[in-house]
Design a protein around this motif. Structure first.
Motif, PDB file in Angstrom:
ATOM      1  N   THR A  28     -16.348  80.202   9.496  1.00 30.40           N
ATOM      2  CA  THR A  28     -17.329  79.197   9.094  1.00 30.40           C
ATOM      3  C   THR A  28     -18.737  79.790   9.116  1.00 30.40           C
ATOM      4  OG1 THR A  28     -15.946  77.409   9.953  1.00 30.40           O
ATOM      5  CG2 THR A  28     -18.269  76.915   9.630  1.00 30.40           C
ATOM      6  N   THR A  29     -19.484  79.536   8.035  1.00 32.89           N
ATOM      7  CA  THR A  29     -20.872  79.994   7.909  1.00 32.89           C
ATOM      8  C   THR A  29     -21.772  78.779   7.666  1.00 32.89           C
ATOM      9  OG1 THR A  29     -20.860  80.245   5.505  1.00 32.89           O
ATOM     10  CG2 THR A  29     -20.036  82.120   6.807  1.00 32.89           C
ATOM     11  N   ARG A  31     -23.245  78.015   5.077  1.00 28.13           N
ATOM     12  CA  ARG A  31     -22.946  77.466   3.745  1.00 28.13           C
ATOM     13  C   ARG A  31     -21.825  76.440   3.787  1.00 28.13           C
ATOM     14  NH1 ARG A  31     -22.554  83.200   1.192  1.00 28.13           N
ATOM     15  NH2 ARG A  31     -21.889  83.363   3.300  1.00 28.13           N
ATOM     16  N   ASP A  32     -20.972  76.517   4.814  1.00 33.28           N
ATOM     17  CA  ASP A  32     -19.833  75.608   4.931  1.00 33.28           C
ATOM     18  C   ASP A  32     -20.178  74.300   5.631  1.00 33.28           C
ATOM     19  OD1 ASP A  32     -18.112  77.608   3.818  1.00 33.28           O
ATOM     20  OD2 ASP A  32     -18.053  78.578   5.791  1.00 33.28           O
ATOM     21  N   GLU A  34     -22.975  71.397   5.850  1.00 32.74           N
ATOM     22  CA  GLU A  34     -24.083  70.869   5.049  1.00 32.74           C
ATOM     23  C   GLU A  34     -25.438  70.899   5.752  1.00 32.74           C
ATOM     24  OE1 GLU A  34     -25.416  66.730   2.919  1.00 32.74           O
ATOM     25  OE2 GLU A  34     -23.281  67.131   3.170  1.00 32.74           O
ATOM     26  N   ASP A  37     -29.065  74.165   8.931  1.00 31.09           N
ATOM     27  CA  ASP A  37     -30.270  74.846   8.476  1.00 31.09           C
ATOM     28  C   ASP A  37     -30.948  75.470   9.700  1.00 31.09           C
ATOM     29  OD1 ASP A  37     -31.471  72.708   9.820  1.00 31.09           O
ATOM     30  OD2 ASP A  37     -32.079  71.693   7.982  1.00 31.09           O
ATOM     31  N   GLU A  66     -22.629  83.283  11.698  1.00 30.33           N
ATOM     32  CA  GLU A  66     -21.377  82.589  11.403  1.00 30.33           C
ATOM     33  C   GLU A  66     -20.641  82.398  12.719  1.00 30.33           C
ATOM     34  OE1 GLU A  66     -18.200  85.899  10.158  1.00 30.33           O
ATOM     35  OE2 GLU A  66     -19.881  85.743   8.766  1.00 30.33           O
TER      36      GLU A  66
END
Length: 77
Positions: A28-29, A31-32, A34, A37, A66
């Motif tokens: 999981t990063t 980007r995964d 939402e 940030d 990540e």
């Protein structure tokens, strides 16, 4: 140890991010997730430090790009 760390991280992620669309894995990063940030990253790191009982230095925090890297950093403590 990795499974225990991942389980604990999954709980932290669930507490930090209200609407997780998929389970947290080592791959999981941001980007995964939402809402992952820079602001939420700080909150995430604070919760991780509280859960695991030690502080991460700025270099370690920078490595936490990540979930797998977070596990790697935690494994060094």
């Amino acid at each position: 140890m990795t499974n225990d760390v991942l389980t604990r991280l999954q709980k932290i992620f669930a507490d930090t991010f209200d609407d997780l669309e998929s389970p947290i894995t080592a791959e999981t990063t941001p980007r995964d997730v939402e809402d992952w940030d820079s602001i939420m990253h700080v909150e995430l790191i604070i919760k991780i430090e509280k859960e695991f009982g030690f502080r991460l230095n700025s270099g370690e925090i920078a490595e936490c790009t990540e979930v797998g890297k977070i596990i790697e950093v935690l494994g060094r403590h």
